[in-house]
Scaffold this active site. Structure first.
Site, PDB file in Angstrom:
ATOM      1  N   VAL A  66     -34.782  60.564   2.540  1.00 40.41           N
ATOM      2  CA  VAL A  66     -35.541  60.712   3.794  1.00 40.41           C
ATOM      3  C   VAL A  66     -35.246  62.016   4.524  1.00 40.41           C
ATOM      4  CG1 VAL A  66     -35.845  58.215   4.141  1.00 40.41           C
ATOM      5  CG2 VAL A  66     -33.841  59.377   5.143  1.00 40.41           C
ATOM      6  N   ASN A  92     -35.206  51.844   7.121  1.00 39.18           N
ATOM      7  CA  ASN A  92     -33.925  51.160   7.001  1.00 39.18           C
ATOM      8  C   ASN A  92     -32.789  52.088   6.562  1.00 39.18           C
ATOM      9  OD1 ASN A  92     -32.079  48.754   6.222  1.00 39.18           O
ATOM     10  ND2 ASN A  92     -32.362  49.859   4.287  1.00 39.18           N
ATOM     11  N   SER A 144     -29.096  49.827  15.771  1.00 37.32           N
ATOM     12  CA  SER A 144     -27.804  49.128  15.699  1.00 37.32           C
ATOM     13  C   SER A 144     -27.342  48.800  17.107  1.00 37.32           C
ATOM     14  CB  SER A 144     -26.768  50.035  15.034  1.00 37.32           C
ATOM     15  OG  SER A 144     -25.460  49.523  15.219  1.00 37.32           O
ATOM     16  N   TYR A 157     -22.901  58.081  14.759  1.00 39.85           N
ATOM     17  CA  TYR A 157     -23.738  56.941  14.357  1.00 39.85           C
ATOM     18  C   TYR A 157     -24.426  56.328  15.578  1.00 39.85           C
ATOM     19  CZ  TYR A 157     -24.841  52.435  12.114  1.00 39.85           C
ATOM     20  OH  TYR A 157     -25.471  51.319  11.625  1.00 39.85           O
ATOM     21  N   ALA A 159     -24.984  57.657  18.514  1.00 46.34           N
ATOM     22  CA  ALA A 159     -25.989  58.567  19.103  1.00 46.34           C
ATOM     23  C   ALA A 159     -27.277  58.545  18.279  1.00 46.34           C
ATOM     24  CB  ALA A 159     -25.432  59.984  19.185  1.00 46.34           C
ATOM     25  N   SER A 160     -27.142  58.516  16.968  1.00 46.21           N
ATOM     26  CA  SER A 160     -28.350  58.506  16.118  1.00 46.21           C
ATOM     27  C   SER A 160     -29.135  57.216  16.309  1.00 46.21           C
ATOM     28  CB  SER A 160     -27.972  58.690  14.640  1.00 46.21           C
ATOM     29  OG  SER A 160     -27.332  57.538  14.117  1.00 46.21           O
ATOM     30  N   LYS A 161     -28.424  56.102  16.451  1.00 44.33           N
ATOM     31  CA  LYS A 161     -29.108  54.809  16.584  1.00 44.33           C
ATOM     32  C   LYS A 161     -29.687  54.622  17.989  1.00 44.33           C
ATOM     33  CE  LYS A 161     -28.387  53.243  12.375  1.00 44.33           C
ATOM     34  NZ  LYS A 161     -29.515  53.081  11.434  1.00 44.33           N
ATOM     35  N   ILE A 190     -23.024  43.084  10.110  1.00 44.85           N
ATOM     36  CA  ILE A 190     -23.717  42.432   8.987  1.00 44.85           C
ATOM     37  C   ILE A 190     -22.949  42.747   7.707  1.00 44.85           C
ATOM     38  CG2 ILE A 190     -25.920  42.181   7.773  1.00 44.85           C
ATOM     39  CD1 ILE A 190     -26.089  41.559  10.827  1.00 44.85           C
TER      40      ILE A 190
HETATM   41  P1  NAI Z   1     -26.303  49.979   2.800  1.00 40.45           P
HETATM   42  O1  NAI Z   1     -25.337  51.087   2.636  1.00 40.45           O
HETATM   43  O2  NAI Z   1     -26.358  48.896   1.768  1.00 40.45           O
HETATM   44  O3  NAI Z   1     -27.796  50.553   2.952  1.00 40.45           O
HETATM   45  C1  NAI Z   1     -28.107  51.857   3.334  1.00 40.45           C
HETATM   46  C2  NAI Z   1     -29.179  52.353   2.398  1.00 40.45           C
HETATM   47  O4  NAI Z   1     -29.637  53.632   2.831  1.00 40.45           O
HETATM   48  C3  NAI Z   1     -28.676  52.511   0.961  1.00 40.45           C
HETATM   49  O5  NAI Z   1     -29.585  51.906   0.074  1.00 40.45           O
HETATM   50  C4  NAI Z   1     -28.650  54.019   0.759  1.00 40.45           C
HETATM   51  O6  NAI Z   1     -28.887  54.413  -0.585  1.00 40.45           O
HETATM   52  C5  NAI Z   1     -29.781  54.440   1.687  1.00 40.45           C
HETATM   53  N1  NAI Z   1     -29.702  55.838   2.046  1.00 40.45           N
HETATM   54  C6  NAI Z   1     -28.635  56.541   2.480  1.00 40.45           C
HETATM   55  N2  NAI Z   1     -28.967  57.832   2.682  1.00 40.45           N
HETATM   56  C7  NAI Z   1     -30.282  57.948   2.378  1.00 40.45           C
HETATM   57  C8  NAI Z   1     -31.213  59.012   2.379  1.00 40.45           C
HETATM   58  N3  NAI Z   1     -30.847  60.265   2.727  1.00 40.45           N
HETATM   59  N4  NAI Z   1     -32.494  58.761   2.002  1.00 40.45           N
HETATM   60  C9  NAI Z   1     -32.875  57.533   1.623  1.00 40.45           C
HETATM   61  N5  NAI Z   1     -32.038  56.474   1.579  1.00 40.45           N
HETATM   62  C10 NAI Z   1     -30.763  56.684   1.963  1.00 40.45           C
HETATM   63  O7  NAI Z   1     -25.986  49.352   4.224  1.00 40.45           O
HETATM   64  P2  NAI Z   1     -26.836  48.396   5.185  1.00 40.45           P
HETATM   65  O8  NAI Z   1     -25.846  47.748   6.059  1.00 40.45           O
HETATM   66  O9  NAI Z   1     -27.776  47.564   4.424  1.00 40.45           O
HETATM   67  O10 NAI Z   1     -27.635  49.457   6.082  1.00 40.45           O
HETATM   68  C11 NAI Z   1     -29.043  49.400   6.282  1.00 40.45           C
HETATM   69  C12 NAI Z   1     -29.349  49.863   7.686  1.00 40.45           C
HETATM   70  O11 NAI Z   1     -28.822  48.930   8.610  1.00 40.45           O
HETATM   71  C13 NAI Z   1     -28.747  51.223   8.054  1.00 40.45           C
HETATM   72  O12 NAI Z   1     -29.676  51.968   8.788  1.00 40.45           O
HETATM   73  C14 NAI Z   1     -27.575  50.836   8.921  1.00 40.45           C
HETATM   74  O13 NAI Z   1     -27.224  51.865   9.815  1.00 40.45           O
HETATM   75  C15 NAI Z   1     -28.127  49.624   9.622  1.00 40.45           C
HETATM   76  N6  NAI Z   1     -27.148  48.743  10.236  1.00 40.45           N
HETATM   77  C16 NAI Z   1     -26.227  48.087   9.478  1.00 40.45           C
HETATM   78  C17 NAI Z   1     -25.297  47.261  10.084  1.00 40.45           C
HETATM   79  C18 NAI Z   1     -24.255  46.523   9.320  1.00 40.45           C
HETATM   80  O14 NAI Z   1     -23.362  45.923   9.945  1.00 40.45           O
HETATM   81  N7  NAI Z   1     -24.294  46.499   7.992  1.00 40.45           N
HETATM   82  C19 NAI Z   1     -25.296  47.060  11.542  1.00 40.45           C
HETATM   83  C20 NAI Z   1     -26.326  47.768  12.223  1.00 40.45           C
HETATM   84  C21 NAI Z   1     -27.214  48.575  11.599  1.00 40.45           C
END
Ligand code: NAI
Length: 251
Positions: A66, A92, A144, A157, A159-161, A190
């Site tokens: 992205v 996401n 988030s 993180y 600030a971005s969110k 999560i």
């Molecule tokens: P995760 O690490 O499994 O998922 C993140 C995904 O983003 C991965 O599939 C990764 O390959 C992809 N990604 C990273 N850089 C990228 C890029 N430059 N272009 C395209 N894809 C890219 O972790 P999770 O927890 O599933 O995270 C998903 C979203 O949820 C994120 O935005 C995270 O900030 C947000 N989030 C997660 C929380 C948690 O407690 N796990 C809490 C609040 C928000």
């Protein structure tokens, strides 16, 4: 939720919340483009696609970083060639690179901004092109609770969110007249790869402050994301739905 074959793109769809969201959208009848970052994530994305197809759904794995506007354009073009315009965009993809601000490198700051914020700008801008023309569409941004409440060690993180909240609300105002809805979810703790990579025991303190007394599962976020992307939420735009088991209640 009745998607009726609508075309959805989920960035970062090969793991965690993105994977759960892809599966859920497909199970509700959407055609799902599962975005994956690069070669390392390709097999996982293909496994998500296979699982959807095994259940009778339609899915496609598409590579997309992205942070690269040209790559984003190629990804959308690939989905369009296959199914037509993206009607549901789930922003996401996200990363964290935690440290106290005093010790934070320029790189840790800018990388997190590039993925979590600039990435959403690139994909949303590209998606809107067709959504504006078609006068419909739904975008769900994964923010988030760190963006709402702040969190020590996560200035970049957080600030971005937080910026995603502003983007969500402003874009909702810009695009609502064209029938396009833009919403966000703000998950708490999560259980995914992202939180597994955190230092040991850091989460005990968070769980202690969570009213439901446990971390959330990716599927519980996916349910809310799918609701906000679906016709079931047709009069909801510009909101940030907190999914944190009561962490924000402030125990
Ligand atoms: P995760 O690490 O499994 O998922 C993140 C995904 O983003 C991965 O599939 C990764 O390959 C992809 N990604 C990273 N850089 C990228 C890029 N430059 N272009 C395209 N894809 C890219 O972790 P999770 O927890 O599933 O995270 C998903 C979203 O949820 C994120 O935005 C995270 O900030 C947000 N989030 C997660 C929380 C948690 O407690 N796990 C809490 C609040 C928000």
């Amino acid at each position: 939720m009745n998607y009726n074959g609508e075309v959805a793109l989920v960035t970062g769809g090969s793991s965690g919340i993105g994977k759960a969201t892809s599966l859920r959208l497909a199970s509700e009848g959407a055609r799902v483009a599962v975005g994956y970052l690069g070669d390392a994530e390709e097999d996982d994305a293909k496994a998500v696609v296979a699982s959807i197809r095994d259940d009778g759904g339609q899915a496609l794995a598409v590579q997309v970083d992205v942070t690269d506007p040209d790559g984003v354009d190629r990804c959308f073009a690939a989905v369009e060639d296959h199914w037509g315009p993206v009607q549901i965009l789930i922003n996401n993809a996200g990363i964290s690179r935690d440290s106290l601000l005093l010790r934070m490198s320029e790189d840790a700051w800018s990388q997190v901004m590039k993925v979590n914020l600039d990435g959403v700008f690139h994909t949303s801008k590209r998606a809107l092109r067709n959504m504006m023309r078609d006068r419909s569409g739904a975008i769900v941004n994964v923010s988030s609770v760190a963006g709402l409440n702040g969190n020590a060690g996560q200035c970049n993180y957080s600030a971005s969110k937080a910026a995603l909240v502003g983007l969500t609300r402003s874009l909702a105002a810009e695009a609502g007249g064209r029938g396009i809805r833009v919403n966000a979810v703000a998950p708490g703790l999560i259980r995914t790869q992202m939180t597994e990579e955190m230092p040991e025991n850091w989460d005990e303190n968070v769980v202690e402050r969570t009213a439901l007394g446990r971390p959330g599962e990716a599927e519980e976020v996916a349910d809310a994301v799918c609701y906000l992307a679906s016709p079931a939420s047709s009069y909801i735009t510009g909101v940030v739905l907190v999914i944190d088991g009561g962490l924000s209640v402030g125990l």
